[in-house]
Design a protein around this motif. Structure first.
Motif, mmCIF file in Angstrom:
data_model
loop_
_atom_site.group_PDB
_atom_site.id
_atom_site.type_symbol
_atom_site.label_atom_id
_atom_site.label_comp_id
_atom_site.label_asym_id
_atom_site.label_seq_id
_atom_site.Cartn_x
_atom_site.Cartn_y
_atom_site.Cartn_z
ATOM 1 N N ILE A 59 -7.147 12.752 2.067
ATOM 2 C CA ILE A 59 -7.718 13.440 3.229
ATOM 3 C C ILE A 59 -7.263 14.897 3.259
ATOM 4 N N GLU A 60 -6.012 15.134 2.899
ATOM 5 C CA GLU A 60 -5.496 16.510 2.834
ATOM 6 C C GLU A 60 -6.306 17.345 1.845
ATOM 7 N N TYR A 61 -6.647 16.724 0.709
ATOM 8 C CA TYR A 61 -7.400 17.470 -0.306
ATOM 9 C C TYR A 61 -8.875 17.621 0.069
ATOM 10 N N LEU A 62 -9.422 16.678 0.819
ATOM 11 C CA LEU A 62 -10.775 16.880 1.356
ATOM 12 C C LEU A 62 -10.798 18.115 2.251
ATOM 13 N N ASN A 63 -9.767 18.249 3.049
ATOM 14 C CA ASN A 63 -9.661 19.416 3.937
ATOM 15 C C ASN A 63 -9.592 20.713 3.122
ATOM 16 N N LYS A 64 -8.762 20.689 2.076
ATOM 17 C CA LYS A 64 -8.632 21.877 1.220
ATOM 18 C C LYS A 64 -9.958 22.205 0.534
ATOM 19 N N THR B 211 -14.338 1.847 4.195
ATOM 20 C CA THR B 211 -13.568 1.195 5.256
ATOM 21 C C THR B 211 -12.244 0.627 4.756
ATOM 22 N N PHE B 212 -11.870 0.936 3.503
ATOM 23 C CA PHE B 212 -10.509 0.671 3.054
ATOM 24 C C PHE B 212 -9.563 1.658 3.733
ATOM 25 N N PHE B 213 -10.123 2.807 4.177
ATOM 26 C CA PHE B 213 -9.391 3.721 5.048
ATOM 27 C C PHE B 213 -9.253 3.057 6.416
ATOM 28 N N THR B 214 -8.131 3.257 7.067
ATOM 29 C CA THR B 214 -7.929 2.677 8.396
ATOM 30 C C THR B 214 -8.850 3.378 9.392
ATOM 31 N N PRO B 215 -9.093 2.768 10.563
ATOM 32 C CA PRO B 215 -9.912 3.440 11.569
ATOM 33 C C PRO B 215 -9.390 4.834 11.926
ATOM 34 N N ASP B 216 -8.080 4.979 12.061
ATOM 35 C CA ASP B 216 -7.516 6.295 12.383
ATOM 36 C C ASP B 216 -7.748 7.297 11.256
ATOM 37 N N GLU B 217 -7.659 6.826 10.005
ATOM 38 C CA GLU B 217 -7.916 7.720 8.865
ATOM 39 C C GLU B 217 -9.387 8.127 8.815
#
Length: 454
Positions: free
Chosen positions: A81-86, A112-118
């Motif tokens: 997620i950090e790299y998506l932001n970058k 959906t292997f990512f958690t709901p918060d992620e």
């Protein structure tokens, strides 16, 4: 075309190896490209269709042809997620993120292997950059029902998700064991019920025929269960067994795969089954209810095709974000790195993570127009083409018309001064029918890199 009978003998006779044509030129032709090669492609005011690749899965499904990272570690998802932001930060230097957004699609892997918060974090990230969504924008996601909860759905609903595609493949237990994907009907039904309760009105079910231990009788049972889920669309794909390209497929015992004759029986039954249950066949492998926008689009000759398959949302630049994502603009296709190490390295250098693709020349664009128009709508308006490109179609494509003659003689294609039109049987062989217009395919040494139509 809807009420025409399908000639299944001709399907066997004319079927041969051919690309699926989610693009032209196909990804096989992609070469090394640097980020600076494609920066000009972002200078447009066309709407955009956004594709975000969320690549992680807990374990391998042996039939899968996608680019996936297998992990159970939460820190990898957080880092991604950090790299998506970058990546979005770099992308926004070249792309006007105020452009209209026509589609947003999450693919994988298993989103959906990512958690709901992620997932919430990813959506917030996207909406912080792209704020100009069309009121009827399609916000969709691919879901593995084994990794889906009401909490996931609550997040998706909050961020406007209005179409969900559930991966099923087959409910037969022997088949599920053979492909390493145990997914009982009850789990899938629970996932579909969650989506319906949340008000999702467009639900797609993905199936595959040609998998281990499948037979006509076992697949009939799968179809009976699928119809209980009352999907709005169903995609039924022909399994392409290419173990020389995908290592996971090497774990499949080839002696358990159905023979071509059995696959054809399954396919024939699938068509009859869904049409008898109120669905209409759209394209080569999709079925939709008559009120679905896919069917309405093909009736108007406005269906489009891209890397996500059939879509009603044409006229947009496809912008891929994340590992292995592919972008499509008017002049180019380009793809991000497929491995995390290089993806992160290039982003850390402040560059877009593009590593390959193709810049289309004039000839590519001309042939792309023909191929993609026929792939999507099974007809081709010759006069419209001539007006668009200022070319006499029959003078330029004399050889290609000669090559099409076998399909004309076979009663699959009609050609007159104004149109090329494919009948219903021909629509199932459309990959083969457009081959004469593919300059690259003719030069390929190993054409078996592609699967057969049937």
């Amino acid at each position: 075309m809807i009420n025409e009978k399908i000639d299944f003998e001709k399907l066997s006779k004319y079927s041969r190896h051919a690309p699926r044509y989610t693009s032209y030129p196909t990804a096989v032709e992609f070469k090394d490209l640097k980020p600076e090669d494609i920066i000009n492609e972002f200078k447009s005011d066309k709407p955009v269709s956004l594709y975000f690749h969320l690549p992680f899965c807990r374990s391998a499904c042996y039939f899968c042809g996608c680019n996936v990272v297998y992990t159970s570690k939460a820190d990898k998802r957080k880092r991604y997620i950090e790299y998506l932001n970058k990546e979005l930060e770099i992308l926004s230097e070249y792309l006007d993120t105020g452009r209209i957004v026509r589609q947003l699609h999450f693919g994988g892997g298993t989103p959906t292997f990512f958690t709901p918060d992620e997932l919430k974090e990813v959506y917030e990230l996207i909406y912080s950059y792209f704020k100009n969504f069309e009121s009827d924008a399609e916000i969709s996601v691919e879901i593995d029902p084994r990794f889906f909860s009401k909490s996931h759905m609550d997040v998706m609903k909050k961020f406007g998700v209005n179409r969900i595609s559930f991966g099923v493949q087959d409910f037969n237990e022997a088949t599920q064991k053979a492909v390493n994907r145990i997914q009982p009907f009850e789990i899938t039904k629970e996932a579909v019920d969650i989506a319906r309760d949340a008000g999702i009105k467009s639900i797609n079910i993905d199936l595959i025929y040609g998998l281990p231990y499948q037979s006509l009788e076992t697949f009939k049972k799968t179809l009976e269960l699928v119809i209980k889920l009352n999907p709005d669309r169903v995609a039924v794909f022909n399994y392409a067994h290419v173990p020389w390209l995908k290592k996971g497929m090497r774990k499949i015992d080839e002696t358990t795969l159905p023979v071509p004759e059995e696959k054809l029986k399954i396919f024939k039954y699938v068509i009859d089954f869904f049409e008898n249950n109120g669905y209409i066949m759209v394209g080569m492998d999709h079925f939709a209810k008559p009120e679905d926008e896919l069917f309405k689009a093909i009736e108007k000759g406005e269906l489009h095709r891209n890397f996500q398959g059939y879509t009603t949302k044409g006229g947009a630049d496809l912008i891929g974000v994340g590992l292995t994502s592919i972008s499509e603009t008017e002049n180019a296709y380009f793809q991000n790195y497929k491995d995390l190490k290089n993806y992160e390295r290039v982003i850390d250098e402040g560059k877009l993570p593009t590593f390959r693709g193709i810049i289309l020349n004039k000839e590519d664009k001309i042939r792309k127009y023909i191929i993609m128009e026929m792939m999507a709508n099974f007809s081709f308006d010759i006069k419209r083409f001539e007006e668009k490109f200022g070319i006499n179609f029959f003078d330029k494509f004399k050889n290609e018309i000669n090559e099409l003659q076998e399909f004309v003689d076979g009663g699959l294609v009609e050609i007159d001064n104004n149109k090329i039109k494919v009948n219903r049987t021909g629509s199932l062989l459309i990959r083969n029918i457009v081959l004469p217009f593919d300059e690259y395919f003719k030069k390929m040494k190993n054409q078996k890199v592609f699967s057969k139509s049937v």
